[in-house]
Design a protein around this motif. Structure first.
Motif, PDB file in Angstrom:
ATOM      1  N   THR A  94      17.406   3.997 -15.495  1.00 33.32           N
ATOM      2  CA  THR A  94      18.297   3.336 -16.446  1.00 33.32           C
ATOM      3  C   THR A  94      18.882   2.075 -15.848  1.00 33.32           C
ATOM      4  N   ILE A  95      18.790   0.982 -16.598  1.00 34.14           N
ATOM      5  CA  ILE A  95      19.478  -0.259 -16.251  1.00 34.14           C
ATOM      6  C   ILE A  95      20.617  -0.401 -17.249  1.00 34.14           C
ATOM      7  N   ASP A  96      21.840  -0.350 -16.753  1.00 33.91           N
ATOM      8  CA  ASP A  96      23.026  -0.448 -17.604  1.00 33.91           C
ATOM      9  C   ASP A  96      23.267  -1.892 -18.033  1.00 33.91           C
ATOM     10  N   ALA A  97      23.986  -2.048 -19.130  1.00 33.70           N
ATOM     11  CA  ALA A  97      24.236  -3.372 -19.699  1.00 33.70           C
ATOM     12  C   ALA A  97      25.042  -4.279 -18.769  1.00 33.70           C
ATOM     13  N   ASP A  98      25.805  -3.710 -17.836  1.00 32.70           N
ATOM     14  CA  ASP A  98      26.600  -4.551 -16.946  1.00 32.70           C
ATOM     15  C   ASP A  98      25.914  -4.850 -15.608  1.00 32.70           C
ATOM     16  N   TYR A  99      24.683  -4.385 -15.407  1.00 33.56           N
ATOM     17  CA  TYR A  99      23.944  -4.670 -14.175  1.00 33.56           C
ATOM     18  C   TYR A  99      23.351  -6.073 -14.249  1.00 33.56           C
ATOM     19  N   ARG A 100      23.545  -6.854 -13.210  1.00 35.66           N
ATOM     20  CA  ARG A 100      23.044  -8.230 -13.196  1.00 35.66           C
ATOM     21  C   ARG A 100      22.093  -8.515 -12.034  1.00 35.66           C
ATOM     22  N   GLY A 101      21.743  -7.507 -11.269  1.00 37.19           N
ATOM     23  CA  GLY A 101      20.828  -7.702 -10.152  1.00 37.19           C
ATOM     24  C   GLY A 101      19.387  -7.729 -10.608  1.00 37.19           C
ATOM     25  N   GLU A 102      18.502  -7.944  -9.639  1.00 39.89           N
ATOM     26  CA  GLU A 102      17.075  -7.969  -9.926  1.00 39.89           C
ATOM     27  C   GLU A 102      16.591  -6.588 -10.356  1.00 39.89           C
ATOM     28  N   ILE A 103      15.723  -6.540 -11.336  1.00 37.89           N
ATOM     29  CA  ILE A 103      15.096  -5.281 -11.726  1.00 37.89           C
ATOM     30  C   ILE A 103      14.068  -4.938 -10.658  1.00 37.89           C
ATOM     31  N   ARG A 104      14.269  -3.795 -10.016  1.00 39.70           N
ATOM     32  CA  ARG A 104      13.332  -3.289  -9.016  1.00 39.70           C
ATOM     33  C   ARG A 104      12.959  -1.871  -9.428  1.00 39.70           C
ATOM     34  N   VAL A 105      11.745  -1.490  -9.140  1.00 39.39           N
ATOM     35  CA  VAL A 105      11.188  -0.241  -9.656  1.00 39.39           C
ATOM     36  C   VAL A 105      10.818   0.680  -8.497  1.00 39.39           C
ATOM     37  N   ILE A 106      11.295   1.946  -8.544  1.00 39.34           N
ATOM     38  CA  ILE A 106      10.935   2.920  -7.527  1.00 39.34           C
ATOM     39  C   ILE A 106       9.612   3.562  -7.939  1.00 39.34           C
ATOM     40  N   LEU A 107       8.550   3.197  -7.234  1.00 42.18           N
ATOM     41  CA  LEU A 107       7.236   3.773  -7.513  1.00 42.18           C
ATOM     42  C   LEU A 107       6.896   4.794  -6.444  1.00 42.18           C
ATOM     43  N   VAL A 108       6.204   5.856  -6.855  1.00 40.63           N
ATOM     44  CA  VAL A 108       5.752   6.889  -5.930  1.00 40.63           C
ATOM     45  C   VAL A 108       4.290   7.190  -6.218  1.00 40.63           C
ATOM     46  N   ASN A 109       3.552   7.452  -5.154  1.00 40.24           N
ATOM     47  CA  ASN A 109       2.136   7.781  -5.259  1.00 40.24           C
ATOM     48  C   ASN A 109       1.994   9.290  -5.135  1.00 40.24           C
ATOM     49  N   LEU A 110       1.682   9.960  -6.228  1.00 39.85           N
ATOM     50  CA  LEU A 110       1.534  11.414  -6.234  1.00 39.85           C
ATOM     51  C   LEU A 110       0.074  11.853  -6.065  1.00 39.85           C
ATOM     52  N   SER A 111      -0.797  10.914  -5.767  1.00 46.38           N
ATOM     53  CA  SER A 111      -2.207  11.256  -5.577  1.00 46.38           C
ATOM     54  C   SER A 111      -2.483  11.578  -4.107  1.00 46.38           C
ATOM     55  N   ASN A 112      -3.740  11.864  -3.815  1.00 49.64           N
ATOM     56  CA  ASN A 112      -4.168  12.130  -2.440  1.00 49.64           C
ATOM     57  C   ASN A 112      -4.782  10.902  -1.782  1.00 49.64           C
ATOM     58  N   GLU A 113      -4.784   9.774  -2.495  1.00 52.42           N
ATOM     59  CA  GLU A 113      -5.409   8.543  -2.003  1.00 52.42           C
ATOM     60  C   GLU A 113      -4.371   7.423  -1.949  1.00 52.42           C
ATOM     61  N   PRO A 114      -4.476   6.513  -0.971  1.00 50.11           N
ATOM     62  CA  PRO A 114      -3.594   5.345  -0.958  1.00 50.11           C
ATOM     63  C   PRO A 114      -3.812   4.505  -2.219  1.00 50.11           C
ATOM     64  N   PHE A 115      -2.761   3.844  -2.673  1.00 51.72           N
ATOM     65  CA  PHE A 115      -2.862   2.954  -3.832  1.00 51.72           C
ATOM     66  C   PHE A 115      -2.272   1.611  -3.443  1.00 51.72           C
ATOM     67  N   THR A 116      -2.981   0.529  -3.757  1.00 50.81           N
ATOM     68  CA  THR A 116      -2.529  -0.822  -3.421  1.00 50.81           C
ATOM     69  C   THR A 116      -1.966  -1.500  -4.654  1.00 50.81           C
ATOM     70  N   VAL A 133       0.857  -1.175   0.000  1.00 52.48           N
ATOM     71  CA  VAL A 133       0.000   0.000   0.000  1.00 52.48           C
ATOM     72  C   VAL A 133       0.897   1.229   0.000  1.00 52.48           C
ATOM     73  N   LEU A 134       0.771   2.030  -1.051  1.00 54.59           N
ATOM     74  CA  LEU A 134       1.523   3.284  -1.156  1.00 54.59           C
ATOM     75  C   LEU A 134       0.615   4.420  -0.702  1.00 54.59           C
ATOM     76  N   GLN A 135       0.998   5.050   0.378  1.00 52.89           N
ATOM     77  CA  GLN A 135       0.258   6.204   0.867  1.00 52.89           C
ATOM     78  C   GLN A 135       0.597   7.412  -0.012  1.00 52.89           C
ATOM     79  N   PRO A 136      -0.206   8.474   0.036  1.00 51.58           N
ATOM     80  CA  PRO A 136       0.117   9.680  -0.739  1.00 51.58           C
ATOM     81  C   PRO A 136       1.545  10.152  -0.454  1.00 51.58           C
ATOM     82  N   LEU A 137       2.280  10.442  -1.521  1.00 54.95           N
ATOM     83  CA  LEU A 137       3.673  10.909  -1.511  1.00 54.95           C
ATOM     84  C   LEU A 137       4.676   9.874  -0.996  1.00 54.95           C
ATOM     85  N   GLU A 138       4.239   8.648  -0.782  1.00 56.33           N
ATOM     86  CA  GLU A 138       5.150   7.597  -0.344  1.00 56.33           C
ATOM     87  C   GLU A 138       5.777   6.910  -1.549  1.00 56.33           C
TER      88      GLU A 138
END
Length: 143
Positions: A80-102, A35-40
């Motif tokens: 950006t994921i560089d060609a030499d990166y071998r770790g798991e792809i993880r995504v930084i998500l942010v909630n810019l709304s005024n409501e929680p998002f699940t 659950v991403l709270q607003p601005l989290e």
């Protein structure tokens, strides 16, 4: 182009939504809802690992539907994921709304575009060519 991928998620490999899509949809690979709270912001795993060829990058971009309908976006867009990166792809998500998002397991959270890039060699000089624009930027044209 073929790209090596390890899929440790419970979901299918990333795919294009339509024949002309530039981005492949990536899915959240999580045990419990986030659950991403607003601005989290949260780092969301995908369970994917890739091996890009030299001269290529993977760009992580927001999904327009999530951005428009829910205010959810990729914080460092494009990431950006560089060609030499071998770790798991993880995504930084942010909630810019005024409501929680699940975020649910398997939800399409972003898109990934594979792009070629140039590698530069610097040529240190004392002057560079002048243009009509010059140093004008940040709305200098009034448009």
């Amino acid at each position: 182009m073929k790209v090596k991928i390890i899929n440790k998620s419970a979901h299918p490999l990333p795919e294009y939504a339509t024949e002309y899509s530039a981005g492949l949809d990536l899915r959240a690979n999580i045990d419990t809802n986030i659950v991403l709270q607003p601005l989290e912001r949260k780092l969301v795993p995908t369970g994917l690992f890739i091996e890009l060829p030299k001269g290529y990058e993977a760009q992580i971009r927001p999904r327009s539907g999530l951005a428009f309908k829910h205010g959810l976006t990729v914080l460092n867009s494009p990431g950006t994921i560089d060609a030499d990166y071998r770790g798991e792809i993880r995504v930084i998500l942010v909630n810019l709304s005024n409501e929680p998002f699940t975020i649910q397991n398997g939800e399409r959270i972003c898109q990934m575009v594979i792009a070629a890039h140039a590698t530069v060699e610097w040529d240190a000089v004392d002057t560079i060519e002048e243009t009509i624009r010059g140093a004008g930027g940040f709305g200098h044209t009034g448009k």
